[in-house]
Design a protein around this motif. Structure first.
Motif, mmCIF file in Angstrom:
data_model
loop_
_atom_site.group_PDB
_atom_site.id
_atom_site.type_symbol
_atom_site.label_atom_id
_atom_site.label_comp_id
_atom_site.label_asym_id
_atom_site.label_seq_id
_atom_site.Cartn_x
_atom_site.Cartn_y
_atom_site.Cartn_z
ATOM 1 N N HIS A 130 0.840 -1.203 0.000
ATOM 2 C CA HIS A 130 0.000 0.000 0.000
ATOM 3 C C HIS A 130 0.876 1.254 0.000
ATOM 4 N N SER A 131 1.935 1.240 0.780
ATOM 5 C CA SER A 131 2.850 2.383 0.831
ATOM 6 C C SER A 131 3.510 2.630 -0.516
ATOM 7 N N VAL A 132 3.886 1.551 -1.196
ATOM 8 C CA VAL A 132 4.503 1.680 -2.514
ATOM 9 C C VAL A 132 3.518 2.323 -3.481
ATOM 10 N N ARG A 133 2.279 1.816 -3.490
ATOM 11 C CA ARG A 133 1.272 2.376 -4.405
ATOM 12 C C ARG A 133 1.018 3.843 -4.114
ATOM 13 N N LYS A 134 0.968 4.192 -2.822
ATOM 14 C CA LYS A 134 0.739 5.592 -2.451
ATOM 15 C C LYS A 134 1.904 6.464 -2.902
ATOM 16 N N ASN B 138 1.675 6.989 -6.657
ATOM 17 C CA ASN B 138 0.616 7.958 -6.974
ATOM 18 C C ASN B 138 1.024 9.375 -6.598
ATOM 19 N N ASP B 139 1.699 9.531 -5.466
ATOM 20 C CA ASP B 139 2.178 10.853 -5.063
ATOM 21 C C ASP B 139 3.190 11.399 -6.068
ATOM 22 N N MET B 140 4.085 10.532 -6.561
ATOM 23 C CA MET B 140 5.070 10.963 -7.555
ATOM 24 C C MET B 140 4.392 11.366 -8.863
ATOM 25 N N VAL B 141 3.405 10.589 -9.280
ATOM 26 C CA VAL B 141 2.680 10.907 -10.510
ATOM 27 C C VAL B 141 1.991 12.256 -10.360
ATOM 28 N N ASN B 142 1.334 12.466 -9.233
ATOM 29 C CA ASN B 142 0.657 13.744 -9.000
ATOM 30 C C ASN B 142 1.645 14.904 -8.959
ATOM 31 N N ALA B 143 2.774 14.708 -8.295
ATOM 32 C CA ALA B 143 3.790 15.760 -8.241
ATOM 33 C C ALA B 143 4.325 16.052 -9.639
ATOM 34 N N GLY B 144 4.523 15.001 -10.422
ATOM 35 C CA GLY B 144 5.009 15.183 -11.788
ATOM 36 C C GLY B 144 4.051 15.993 -12.632
ATOM 37 N N ALA C 265 7.843 6.269 -15.424
ATOM 38 C CA ALA C 265 8.987 5.934 -14.571
ATOM 39 C C ALA C 265 8.536 5.590 -13.154
ATOM 40 N N ALA C 266 7.604 6.356 -12.622
ATOM 41 C CA ALA C 266 7.116 6.108 -11.263
ATOM 42 C C ALA C 266 6.383 4.770 -11.191
ATOM 43 N N ARG C 267 5.556 4.498 -12.165
ATOM 44 C CA ARG C 267 4.806 3.229 -12.165
ATOM 45 C C ARG C 267 5.751 2.036 -12.318
ATOM 46 N N LYS C 268 6.765 2.152 -13.165
ATOM 47 C CA LYS C 268 7.734 1.065 -13.346
ATOM 48 C C LYS C 268 8.510 0.819 -12.053
ATOM 49 N N ALA C 269 8.945 1.892 -11.405
ATOM 50 C CA ALA C 269 9.677 1.753 -10.142
ATOM 51 C C ALA C 269 8.787 1.096 -9.086
ATOM 52 N N GLY C 270 7.532 1.504 -9.039
ATOM 53 C CA GLY C 270 6.595 0.912 -8.086
ATOM 54 C C GLY C 270 6.368 -0.563 -8.347
ATOM 55 N N GLU C 271 6.208 -0.929 -9.607
ATOM 56 C CA GLU C 271 6.029 -2.346 -9.958
ATOM 57 C C GLU C 271 7.247 -3.155 -9.547
#
Length: 61
Positions: A6-10, A13-19, A35-41
Motif C-alpha cells: 500500500h505504501s509503494v502504491r501511495k 501515486n504521489d510521484m505521478v501527482n507531483a510530476g 517511470a514512477a509506475r515502473k519503479a513501483g512495480e
C-alpha cells in the motif's frame, strides 16, 4: 506485506501527482508517470519475492 505494498502504491501515486504539477508538458507528465509506475512495480515485485522467500523458509522449519 499488505501495508508495504500500500505504501509503494501511495508513493507512486504521489510521484505521478507531483510530476503533473511540476512538469509543464504532456510529454513530461507521461515520462514521470511511466517511470514512477515502473519503479513501483519493481519494488512491489521485490517485496512479494521477499515475502515468498520468508514463507518458504518458515515452512522448512
Amino acid at each position: 506485506m499488505h501495508e508495504a505494498s500500500h505504501s509503494v502504491r501511495k508513493a507512486v501515486n504521489d510521484m505521478v501527482n507531483a510530476g503533473h504539477h511540476l512538469f509543464g508538458t504532456p510529454e513530461g507528465h507521461e515520462r514521470i508517470e511511466q517511470a514512477a509506475r515502473k519503479a513501483g512495480e519493481d519494488l512491489e515485485k521485490g517485496i512479494n519475492a521477499w515475502a515468498e522467500s520468508a514463507r518458504q523458509a518458515l515452512r522448512r522449519r
